[in-house]
Design a protein around this motif. Structure first.
Motif, PDB file in Angstrom:
ATOM      1  N   SER A 316       0.870  -1.166  -0.141  1.00 13.20           N
ATOM      2  CA  SER A 316       0.210  -0.057   0.034  1.00 13.20           C
ATOM      3  C   SER A 316       0.876   1.196  -0.060  1.00 13.20           C
ATOM      4  O   SER A 316       0.542   2.124  -0.466  1.00 13.20           O
ATOM      5  CB  SER A 316      -0.917   0.122   1.166  1.00 13.20           C
ATOM      6  OG  SER A 316      -1.827   1.126   1.433  1.00 13.20           O
ATOM      7  N   CYS A 325       1.468  -3.099   4.028  1.00 12.72           N
ATOM      8  CA  CYS A 325       0.270  -3.477   3.601  1.00 12.72           C
ATOM      9  C   CYS A 325      -0.978  -2.437   3.857  1.00 12.72           C
ATOM     10  O   CYS A 325      -0.546  -1.412   4.590  1.00 12.72           O
ATOM     11  CB  CYS A 325      -0.309  -4.691   3.772  1.00 12.72           C
ATOM     12  SG  CYS A 325      -0.683  -4.958   5.883  1.00 12.72           S
ATOM     13  N   ALA A 326      -2.113  -2.594   3.214  1.00 19.30           N
ATOM     14  CA  ALA A 326      -3.161  -1.480   3.362  1.00 19.30           C
ATOM     15  C   ALA A 326      -3.569  -1.588   5.102  1.00 19.30           C
ATOM     16  O   ALA A 326      -3.985  -0.639   5.561  1.00 19.30           O
ATOM     17  CB  ALA A 326      -4.406  -1.882   2.532  1.00 19.30           C
ATOM     18  N   ARG A 329      -0.947   0.044   7.205  1.00 18.83           N
ATOM     19  CA  ARG A 329      -0.734   1.681   6.785  1.00 18.83           C
ATOM     20  C   ARG A 329      -1.922   2.433   7.568  1.00 18.83           C
ATOM     21  O   ARG A 329      -2.867   2.230   7.453  1.00 18.83           O
ATOM     22  CB  ARG A 329      -0.959   1.852   5.257  1.00 18.83           C
ATOM     23  CG  ARG A 329      -0.752   3.027   4.856  1.00 18.83           C
ATOM     24  CD  ARG A 329      -0.972   3.329   3.419  1.00 18.83           C
ATOM     25  NE  ARG A 329      -0.870   4.781   2.924  1.00 18.83           N
ATOM     26  CZ  ARG A 329      -1.253   5.308   1.714  1.00 18.83           C
ATOM     27  NH1 ARG A 329      -1.571   4.242   0.791  1.00 18.83           N
ATOM     28  NH2 ARG A 329      -0.810   6.504   1.455  1.00 18.83           N
TER      29      ARG A 329
END
Length: 812
Positions: A316, A325-326, A329
């Motif tokens: 992300s 990663c999302a 984040r």
């Protein structure tokens, strides 16, 4: 699940191992640094690892082949001290330079040689296309677009191209003076003489360029047209996309035409290898198969190890510590520029940090005035989602048919967009569409264009089915559609079938019976014991299905009949399993065990096994056992008379209820009809003449009083819209209570649920109505009007007398 190769899952490790095999003396930290300089993302690392894995000699052979990242990796390794790798030179000039270009045959070129290479004519050896001088490399392109030398190029140039362009624009009479045009030209060309000269040549070669044909040239020409329009130049429209006609940013090219990003994505879309939907290509795997943006995060080649959670996920954001990663984040915590509170804020890089609450801040809608999330803004103000659906500003003319409605995409209405998508699916790879499928396309579009469009876009099963029909690998029959179903009930195939049946393309069949037979096949196939499978198959086929066919007498069965049959078969399977748990079989089962089955608390509805036990005894699979009839259910307490008439008056006079709910509720409260009988009514049951409106529930038509008669006529008018369809009833008349499934009526359970939602329990309301009617009307009349047998009418009348007596005693 397909195994993921190490090249896709761990490309950095593969590259490190290959480099270590060639130059074992180089520290691994230096190798990792070189890889980081060569590639900046995991997909690029996968391509590099794949190239080196296919041909490891690229590191030592000095051949200028493969992707540009191979040369970058070798160059970085040499700079970091690698002794056994060989840096490849340019395949044209032989110099050690960054190889950023290719000659089209796989050989890498340096930048100067790449600029002199023409894919259209091959290598020209520096020969000028005007004077033929081969001693100097091409300097640029002249007015006609030819590769020329420096002398020929300078021969066509003037001293001050900006002044020449200014004079040319004045001759076009745009109504703008020097004070506006000079900074405008400087802004577009960036004080670059070559760009200014090319703009001048393009305008001179194509006089109508600024009158709506700017999309035929480069982005600078588009920018010039936009700036002139913004400055108020006469007869200079905003450059529009030549495909969809919208005045938006033309950021891409299709066959040398500048187009918008939406049209470019649509033209380059391919079927995704994962979901099967035709979407813009977000990337390709090592085999070259495309995948869409939604499936990109699931590709192993696009996933990296998150430095915070340690999982392999799509990246992300990249930080100094590594990829996140999302989920991991998190926005930075700072002071929100709107509310002033210190919270995790978005848009911090733009200098206007906003917390999540301020980003989703509610605003009063222009139409309804309620604080809502804004989905659109117009000159009148912001709109919420519900108001925007009916706002006049949301309706625009379709670019294809000029229909004014809420457009779906690409400037097209739902029907035109659906037709374009449907024609694409029905056209086979050879481009020769089957003529017999024209009626299929018309049927899907005529029924409900919006639903057809969403059906084709969101259902992979529908896409596959329509594509196979177009390719000729799927026949247009009930049997072929049955073979496509993934289970006893497949909504995508069922909808497609119902549309074709309603259009008369496929013959009408008893769909509930066919669905029941498919359910039986799947249910019996799941049984592991062959003896149980043989018993249940015989019971279902020779007892339940045969009984249904006898009672239906060729007419379609109802959904409730199929549901009850499924309950009986399911309970028979449970009964056999219960016998095994008690070390018994159907042949050895005796009545005490049946009594235990009936009294066991673990068995819900044990009396539902009675049809199976009765059939087993009659067929000599069991003996000496029986299950008595189910105890009579508790009588539903009827609605109080006052409550009944309050609900009836509300349904008669309150227009806020839907018409079909009002009619169904009044049929229950006034005439004691069941939801199962109400939902099977068609327009053929309604008679309208000089004497009024009558509804034929049984042999004698029932005259309806006002205003119920007007409500029924409204239902008839709504149902007339389906007269062109083939209906699943013996009269082939439109249903008074239709559904989104073409040709199918509302189910009794769904109608009962709708009545409960408006405060009417259908069973209690029906009981109250029959108790009242059977006292006032003779049984013979009720039989002719409502289809109630005389015996049932007498029992209802006796119940009404007992109820009235009890009420009288209670009042004493």
């Amino acid at each position: 699940m397909t195994a993921v190769s190490r090249t896709a899952s761990d490309p950095y490790g593969v590259i490190g191992d290959l480099v270590a095999a060639v130059d074992s003396g180089l520290p691994m930290e230096s190798v990792r640094t070189a890889i980081g300089r060569a590639v900046s993302s995991k997909p690029a690392a996968v391509r590099l690892a794949q190239a080196l894995d296919d041909d490891p000699t690229l590191l030592i052979s000095g051949r200028a082949e493969g992707p540009a990242s191979v040369e970058r990796l070798i160059r970085a390794l040499v700079e970091l001290g690698a002794a056994h790798v060989v840096r490849p030179p340019c395949s044209r000039c032989g110099k050690l330079r960054p190889l950023t270009n290719t000659d089209g045959s796989g050989q890498r070129l340096c930048s100067p040689c790449g600029r002199g290479h023409s894919k259209r004519t091959g290598w020209t050896a520096g020969a000028c296309e005007v004077c033929g001088n081969g001693g100097t490399p091409p300097y640029g392109r002249d007015r006609a677009g030819r590769e020329v030398c420096r002398l020929c190029y300078k021969a066509e140039c003037t001293e001050d191209p900006a002044t020449d362009l200014l004079s040319y624009l004045h001759r076009l009479n745009f109504g703008l003076d020097d004070a506006v045009l000079r900074p405008l030209i400087a802004n577009v060309a960036g004080h670059n003489a070559s760009i200014t000269r090319r703009l001048l040549w393009d305008l001179q070669n194509q006089p109508g360029l600024l009158a709506g044909r700017a999309h035929h040239y480069g982005p600078r020409t588009l920018l010039l047209a936009e700036r002139l329009h913004q400055a108020g130049a006469r007869d200079v429209p905003v450059p529009a996309c030549p495909h969809c006609g919208r005045a938006v940013r033309l950021s891409h090219s299709i066959k040398r035409l500048r187009v918008c990003g939406t049209c470019y994505n649509r033209s380059t879309a391919e079927p995704c290898k994962r979901c099967g939907r035709t979407r813009p290509v977000a990337g390709r795997d090592t085999d070259g198969s495309p995948f869409c943006t939604g499936c990109r995060d699931q590709e192993a080649a696009c996933q990296e190890r998150c430095v915070r959670c340690g999982r392999d996920r799509a990246v992300s954001v990249r930080t100094d510590q590594g990829p996140l990663c999302a989920t991991c984040r998190k926005p930075p915590t700072m002071q929100c520029s709107a509310c002033g509170k210190t919270r995790p804020c978005f848009h911090s890089a733009a200098g206007t940090p906003r917390c999540r609450a301020c980003l989703t801040k509610l605003e009063p809608c222009t139409d309804c005035g309620r604080p809502s999330r804004v989905v659109a803004r117009t000159e009148r103000g912001p709109f919420c989602e519900n108001c925007w659906k009916v706002a006049p500003e949301a309706r625009k003319p379709c670019q294809n048919c000029s229909t004014v409605e809420r457009l779906f995409h690409y400037g097209l209405c739902h029907r035109c967009a659906g037709e374009r998508h449907l024609r694409t699916l029905l056209t086979p790879p050879d481009g020769k569409a089957r003529p017999e499928l024209e009626k299929v396309a018309s049927a899907l579009l005529d029924f409900n264009p919006r639903r057809t469009l969403l059906y084709l876009r969101e259902s992979p099963t529908a896409n596959k089915l329509i594509t196979d029909l177009g390719a000729g690998t799927c026949e247009l029959t009930h049997e072929a559609l049955d073979a496509r179903m993934t289970g006893p009930k497949d909504l995508a195939v069922d909808y497609f079938r119902s549309v074709l049946v309603s259009a008369g393309i496929l013959p009408v069949r008893d769909e509930y019976l066919a669905r029941l037979e498919r359910w039986i096949e799947h249910k019996t196939a799941a049984l592991e014991d062959p003896d149980d499978r043989r018993l249940i198959t015989a019971f279902a086929r020779w007892d339940r299905i045969a009984r249904i066919r006898r009672r239906a007498r060729g007419k379609p069965i109802s959904a409730s009949t199929a549901d009850i049959t499924q309950v009986y078969i399911t309970k028979a399977i449970v009964f056999l399993s219960w016998l095994k748990e008690h070390n018994a079989t159907l042949a050895t089962c005796r009545q005490p065990l049946i009594d235990l089955w009936l009294t066991s608390e673990n068995n819900q509805g044990p009396y539902s096994a009675k049809p199976f036990v009765t059939w087993a005894v009659r067929s000599n699979f069991a003996s000496g056992i029986s299950i008595p009839a189910r105890p009579r259910r508790i009588f539903h307490r009827p609605l109080d008379a006052d409550e009944r008439w309050i609900i009836a008056r509300r349904l008669l006079n309150d227009d806020s209820f839907e018409t079909r709910d009002r009619v169904a509720g009044l049929m229950v409260l006034l005439y004691g009809q069941t939801p199962a009988r109400i939902c099977r009514l068609t327009t053929a049951h309604v008679h309208h003449d000089d004497h009024g409106v009558a509804l034929q529930i049984n042999k004698t038509p029932l005259r309806l009083p006002p205003p119920l008669d007007n409500l029924v006529l409204q239902l008839v008018d709504i149902a007339r819209n389906q007269e062109h369809m083939v209906m699943s009833n013996e009269l082939n008349a439109p249903w008074l209570f239709p559904t989104q499934q073409p040709g199918k009526p509302l189910s009794s359970s769904r109608l009962a649920a709708r009545l409960r939602n408006i405060g009417l329990p259908s069973e209690a309301g029906r009981c109250a109505a029959l108790l009242d009617l059977c006292v006032q009307v003779p049984p013979a009349v009720l039989q002719r009007l409502l289809g109630i047998s005389p015996f049932a009418a007498e029992r209802w009348a006796a119940g009404a007398v007992r109820t009235a007596y009890a009420a009288e005693v209670a009042r004493r």
